[in-house]
Design a protein around this motif. Sequence first.
Motif, PDB file in Angstrom:
ATOM      1  N   GLU A 128       0.824  -1.219   0.000  1.00 39.67           N
ATOM      2  CA  GLU A 128       0.000   0.000   0.000  1.00 39.67           C
ATOM      3  C   GLU A 128       0.855   1.265   0.000  1.00 39.67           C
ATOM      4  OE1 GLU A 128      -2.255  -3.367   1.834  1.00 39.67           O
ATOM      5  OE2 GLU A 128      -0.248  -2.529   2.053  1.00 39.67           O
ATOM      6  N   THR A 158     -12.776   3.201   4.184  1.00 40.80           N
ATOM      7  CA  THR A 158     -11.721   2.205   4.037  1.00 40.80           C
ATOM      8  C   THR A 158     -11.800   1.647   2.623  1.00 40.80           C
ATOM      9  OG1 THR A 158     -11.362   1.587   6.342  1.00 40.80           O
ATOM     10  CG2 THR A 158     -11.021  -0.126   4.711  1.00 40.80           C
ATOM     11  N   LEU A 160     -10.656  -1.237  -0.084  1.00 44.40           N
ATOM     12  CA  LEU A 160     -10.241  -2.634  -0.162  1.00 44.40           C
ATOM     13  C   LEU A 160      -9.947  -2.960  -1.618  1.00 44.40           C
ATOM     14  CD1 LEU A 160      -9.816  -5.035   1.671  1.00 44.40           C
ATOM     15  CD2 LEU A 160     -12.281  -5.481   1.600  1.00 44.40           C
ATOM     16  N   LYS A 212      -8.460   3.481   6.233  1.00 43.57           N
ATOM     17  CA  LYS A 212      -7.324   2.649   5.842  1.00 43.57           C
ATOM     18  C   LYS A 212      -7.488   2.225   4.385  1.00 43.57           C
ATOM     19  CE  LYS A 212      -5.532   2.230  10.067  1.00 43.57           C
ATOM     20  NZ  LYS A 212      -4.244   2.861  10.422  1.00 43.57           N
ATOM     21  N   PHE A 214      -6.295  -1.143   2.033  1.00 45.20           N
ATOM     22  CA  PHE A 214      -5.723  -2.490   2.101  1.00 45.20           C
ATOM     23  C   PHE A 214      -5.640  -3.122   0.713  1.00 45.20           C
ATOM     24  CE2 PHE A 214      -7.889  -2.199   6.315  1.00 45.20           C
ATOM     25  CZ  PHE A 214      -6.779  -2.374   7.136  1.00 45.20           C
ATOM     26  N   SER A 255      -0.201  -8.494   0.853  1.00 46.05           N
ATOM     27  CA  SER A 255      -1.312  -8.144   1.751  1.00 46.05           C
ATOM     28  C   SER A 255      -0.895  -8.172   3.223  1.00 46.05           C
ATOM     29  CB  SER A 255      -2.481  -9.112   1.518  1.00 46.05           C
ATOM     30  OG  SER A 255      -2.890  -9.092   0.176  1.00 46.05           O
ATOM     31  N   LYS A 257      -0.147  -5.804   5.294  1.00 43.90           N
ATOM     32  CA  LYS A 257      -0.795  -4.784   6.125  1.00 43.90           C
ATOM     33  C   LYS A 257      -2.144  -5.288   6.622  1.00 43.90           C
ATOM     34  CE  LYS A 257      -2.606  -0.019   5.782  1.00 43.90           C
ATOM     35  NZ  LYS A 257      -2.755   1.146   4.878  1.00 43.90           N
ATOM     36  N   LEU A 258      -2.873  -5.897   5.734  1.00 43.75           N
ATOM     37  CA  LEU A 258      -4.177  -6.453   6.082  1.00 43.75           C
ATOM     38  C   LEU A 258      -4.041  -7.539   7.146  1.00 43.75           C
ATOM     39  CD1 LEU A 258      -6.858  -7.461   3.474  1.00 43.75           C
ATOM     40  CD2 LEU A 258      -6.044  -9.154   5.089  1.00 43.75           C
TER      41      LEU A 258
END
Length: 273
Positions: A128, A158, A160, A212, A214, A255, A257-258
């Motif tokens: 990200e 957020t 996605l 956020k 993601f 991924s 961070k997720l």
Amino acid sequence: MPMQQISILGCGWLGLPLAKALLEKGFSVNGSTTSENKLSILENSGIKPFLIAVSSEGIQGNLNDFLNGSEILIIDIPPKLKGDTNENFVAKIKNLVLEIEKSSIKKVLFISSTSVYADTENTPVITEENTPNPDTESGRQLFESENLLLNNPKFSTTILRFGGLIGEDRHPVKFLSGRENIENPDGPVNLIHQQDCIGIIEKIIEKDIWNKTFNAATPIHPGRKEYYTQKAESLGLEVPRFNVEKKSVGKIIISNKLEAILKYNFEVMDRDF
């Protein structure tokens, strides 16, 4: 305590099973469709159905009632920018934002795509932290729409960014089967199963994670030729033929961070998808 209500704009391939999963979690769900034929399907599933069409010219349907009483809105209406259809998706989101601002919505979850990142010859590892550099019209309009939502002070958003969507009834190998001269044989795949899409969304809501962005792709990235050849063989389909003369391009979507923030563990891994 009354059930918390969530509105899902776009009860299609992902939105409908997501709505059903949220119902099982104890939420009440308002769901929209653009097809009159699907209204009874939503209603029979326990979803309050709304016939709503968002266009660049405006919004048809009772959006006020659809949003009323919900604090969370999930937007799952992908751009239609392939073939003969070439819509102004950004204008659709602008029209939607005007209505969200007047509603009870405080939190927006926008389903975007990893197409906001371009494929390149050096096959970069993408987190990200990478600034999106879309090389398709769909990616460009999604990225602009992301920013419209993120920069609005009236609600928290957020984002996605899903990789390629797969499920029991949906897999790109069915489209590629038997085709010849397919490009990017060594480009890595970045896929995510419907089951994980729903699980991740549930975690965002459960943990109340907003403001956020993601990336969301299963952390397995075989080359396209290797993966789709094996998948076609396992399904008894005609194997696709790749052009190995031309240099491949691609990207590897990470991924981490997720997984770190949501504490999410992917359920459907390589041999399963």
